[in-house]
Design a protein around this motif. Structure first.
Motif: not given
Length: 282
Positions: A257-279
């Motif tokens: 599983t791959l996932s990402a959280l994008i902050d639309g209000k501060n898109f250019n400032n970074g701070g986005h989060k990604v995640g990876l899960a293996l089951e």
């Protein structure tokens, strides 16, 4: 199928928003079962932001002829937990059990008595938490009639003799549509809608409003099955937080599983989060 327990009301909409997302985490889950019927669940997470690592090991064994289940759990916080439960023996649909947890480093101990009853019309839960600060009682009941679900949950602190929870829920559920509304302590009002538009597409809407802060939260989510082994997920809320997820079964018993959280209000400032899960399951 009878009504679900109170905490599971609106669960199908919650799954659309929560399952398949692991923002800021690296996660590994492994489930195995021996020929003797003992189940082992091993898991670990690494928080990319704080650097903290958490792991757990759980073993479960069920004696089917007597309806008894033994569960033991250990975590990297050095907390030991044991649960014993018996189901469908005294009365069909009745579950009784007890939990004990202990932390050798701090000496903290707690115990819990659990009971649940479920049939085609009602689902009831009654738990007593016997921690060091005094017993806390949590009870709930859900009744069903022609698709309608009504539930109430109450918590009581026996040490301070005061009500700690007073929650009410009302909803309607079918195989492809679920409407759920709730009121928590008369302060937080929530609602959700789940709908299965097609065999491959599931959607959810979530709404919450707090009387104390007058904050409103609103979100829309969806899950689409590309095929039998792959699915994509997406959600967005009124704070412009956009969540994306992709799940792929690599082979039997192995899911990535791959996932990402994008902050639309501060898109250019970074701070986005990604995640990876293996089951892993065998």
């Amino acid at each position: 199928m009878g009504p679900p327990p109170y905490p599971d009301l609106g669960k199908r909409a919650k799954d659309v928003f929560n399952k398949g997302y692991h923002f800021g985490l690296l996660k590994l889950d492994c489930k195995t079962k021996t020929s003797g019927g003992v189940q082992f669940n091993t898991g670990g997470t690494s928080n990319q932001e704080s650097g903290k690592v958490h792991g757990s090991l759980e073993t479960k064994y069920t004696v089917k002829e007597y309806g008894i289940t033994f569960t033991e759990k250990w975590t990297t916080e050095n907390t030991l937990g044991t649960e014993v439960s018996i189901q469908d023996q005294i009365l069909k649909g009745l579950k009784l059990g007890g939990q004990i947890s202990f932390c050798p480093q701090t000496g903290y101990k707690s115990a819990k008595l659990i009971s649940a009853f479920q049939n085609a019309r009602v689902a009831m839960n009654f738990d007593i938490d016997l921690d060091q600060n005094g017993p806390n009682i949590l009870g709930s009941a859900v009744v069903a009639h022609q698709g309608w679900l009504a539930g109430y949950q109450a918590g009581f602190d026996a040490n301070q003799s005061k009500l700690t929870k007073s929650n009410f829920a009302l909803g309607f559920a079918t195989n492809e549509f679920v409407l759920h509304t709730s009121v928590e302590d008369g302060q937080t009002f929530g609602g959700s809608i789940y709908q299965k538009l097609s065999p491959k597409l599931e959607t959810g809407i979530n709404l919450a409003w707090s009387a104390g802060s007058h904050n409103t939260k609103f979100g829309i989510g969806a899950k689409f099955d590309l095929d039998a082994d792959a699915a994509v997920r997406a959600k967005v809320d009124n704070a412009c937080q956009v969540g994306l997820g992709y799940q792929q079964r690599l082979r039997e018993g192995v899911t990535l599983t791959l996932s990402a959280l994008i902050d639309g209000k501060n898109f250019n400032n970074g701070g986005h989060k990604v995640g990876l899960a293996l089951e892993l399951e065998a």
